[in-house]
Scaffold this active site. Sequence first.
Site, short mmCIF file in Angstrom:
data_model
loop_
_atom_site.label_atom_id
_atom_site.label_comp_id
_atom_site.label_asym_id
_atom_site.label_seq_id
_atom_site.Cartn_x
_atom_site.Cartn_y
_atom_site.Cartn_z
N HIS A 1 -0.09 -0.10 1.40
CA HIS A 1 0.11 0.31 2.79
C HIS A 1 0.14 -0.98 3.61
O HIS A 1 -0.88 -1.66 3.71
CB HIS A 1 -1.02 1.22 3.25
N ASP B 1 -2.99 0.74 -4.35
CA ASP B 1 -3.27 1.61 -3.20
C ASP B 1 -3.97 0.79 -2.10
O ASP B 1 -4.92 1.25 -1.46
CB ASP B 1 -4.12 2.83 -3.59
ZN LIG Z 1 -2.58 8.36 -1.68
#
Ligand SMILES: [Zn+2]
Lengths: 319, 426
Positions: free
Chosen positions: B62, B305
């Site tokens: 992200h 992640d």
């Molecule tokens: Zn996720």
Amino acid sequence: MNLRSPHLLGIEPLASEEITLILDTAESLAQISQREIKKVPTLRGRTVVNFFVEPSTRTRSSFEIAEKRLSADSLNFSPGASSLVKGETLADTARNLEAMAPDFIVIRHSEPGAPHMLARICRCSVINAGDGAHEHPTQALLDAYTIRQKKGRIAGLRVAIVGDILHSRVVRSNIFLLRKMGAEVVLSGPPTLIPQGIERLGVKVEGRIEAALEGVDVIMMLRVQLERQTRGYFPSLREYFRLYGLTAPRVRLARPDAIIMHPGPINRGVEIDSEVADGPWSVILEQVTNGVAVRMAVLYLLSGGAGGGAEEEIRNPEA
Amino acid sequence: MGLLLRNGRVVDPSQGLDESLDVLIEDGKIARLERRLTAQGVASIDLRGKVLAPGFIDMHAHLREPGEEWKETVASGTAAAAAGGFCSVACMPNTNPVNDERAVTEFILGQARKSGRVRVYPIAAVSKGLSGEELAEMGDLVDGGAIAVSDDGKPVASGRLLRLALEYARIFGIPVIDHCEDPDLSDGGVVNEGYISTLLGLKGWNRTAEDTIVARDIAMAAETAGRIHIAHVSTEGSLELIRRARAGGVRVSCEVTPHHLTLTEEACLTYDTTTKMNPPLRTGADREALLEGLKDGTVDVIATDHAPHHSDEKNVEFSRAPFGVIGLETAVSLALDRLVRPGMISIGRMVELMSVNPARILGVPGGTLKPGAPADITVLDLEREFSVEPARFHSLSRNTPFGGWSLRGGPVATIVAGEIVHSSLD
Ligand SMILES: [Zn+2]
């Protein structure tokens, strides 16, 4: 002997000797509440902040009385009056409280772990007055005090705890305490309200209240909150009472000298029948009385008072 | 303009290589790979004792831009990637605005061109606004540079929409990446449901919320012949479902995170919010199962992640803190120290998990050092001690549970298209 930690964050970190110390100290301090002038100067000049982010009239009042009887200066700080509503974080509030140099912060908070966060930030002693579904150590201590008062001991007793185990901080603290002190614990409640893995704490779980009450010395009933029904944990309060409500015939399954406890406030006709709540087995109001002595003991011991000294100080109050 | 990398140990499972070779880079591509190379007028670096692997690709990060630049930007996130040994990152679409329109995809790629240190591959949203209601314009997004679709952060909650996405994605041959969580079942849980949640009084996130969606996704992939990729598998049950599905010929791939491979729910015992992520840390048995999956090939990819959050956002009560941990600057060292060093997996398998397979699943360049391939190379030192010091991270965020850990082995140089984008070689 003294307590090892400057904080009371839960029962889980306490050793059984520390629990005994608190209960013994509470016994000495209980006399103060019997006197005409219910006050000793033990905590004169000390400041206690009662930081209640979740409303709780009972626990707060009990702490306040304990603080007054020990001559501490107390300040009530609750979110309605504080800046929490304006979006201040707990960490910032803690730093602000810390800046006022209190000796104790008594915290009630809806989030598990909030007192631990406070203890990391503040130099003063932090007392957990209930954090979410985690712990409520002074409740377990006053329950233990009451049991000891009525039964003369805790070790070897059989204790049933009935109700919403999943959301109850009272249960967790009581399980830790009762197991450390050598009591047997059996839980009962709707399986939807029994948390996973609870057996690993050394307790038995019975789906039927009748099986749980069989031959017990102590029955602890938990308050059922209406929002649990709206979240579907059980179909209706009516059915809850049918299956788990404490009625006189059910009490008779326990030992004849069994006592009935409840952390309050009670829901008559939901988890407990009035006949039982007001009956001869009930020690519910004594629990409230004992709460003051236990909280005095906790404040006294955390302020550095050593066990055994309590009696001395109380016998020789300043004029 | 070229570069000669001499005497390094080349570990490239795409060619079955694990030997000491010289690597010549020309025009940003691998030119030659031989025992001994000499090249006139070309800079050379002696990499004796180091491992050269096809550049690592993090297929789940992200980067927070646009919209949450206080947590991370394309510039800071790719700097973290470069420092962490990653030559490429695929970034999730849960930005603000959501990457559900070509303009957002192009904006991210524009930022990457301007300030990115490594390759950036935008993953577009499955549904408009991540609302789970109607498909985003997948064709336009792919033309704009998106390489996969996902509603990550959330599952594709509607089974019908997932079916449509899997069918529609077949036009482009791209995978649908699903964050598997039935929100009705996870029901606001913040830690794995079980003994630890009971002990802490925190709301439990039940494992069946993951397993049931994995089962649904597999059934749907079989039905549509689409390509499903299961993000951050965390339970034994999910992994077993994937193992069986693959044995039955379903096109399903999956990734696990470094934190699920190295930590269990017990890390949450101090209410430390850097241990709060979604899916949550699970039990020791789950962790064992994930490790088994690494060994037997069920797990395709290790992906971070990487989910940056500002310390102000994390420094709150556990239940109120956002989910997520950062991983770009710790993943490689964790894999080397905790997986390769104890002999759980070979270094070759690690390269498969972090380079070969993510390249294959995403259909992006790399994953190999064959002549003609882009000169994306991760250089590793298997012996150097790395201590995790969050204060020195390139990421704008510090939310790691690994602060203070001392790890042996890690990235020492990152080369993208023949350019050294990060180096701590002496
Ligand atoms: Zn996720």
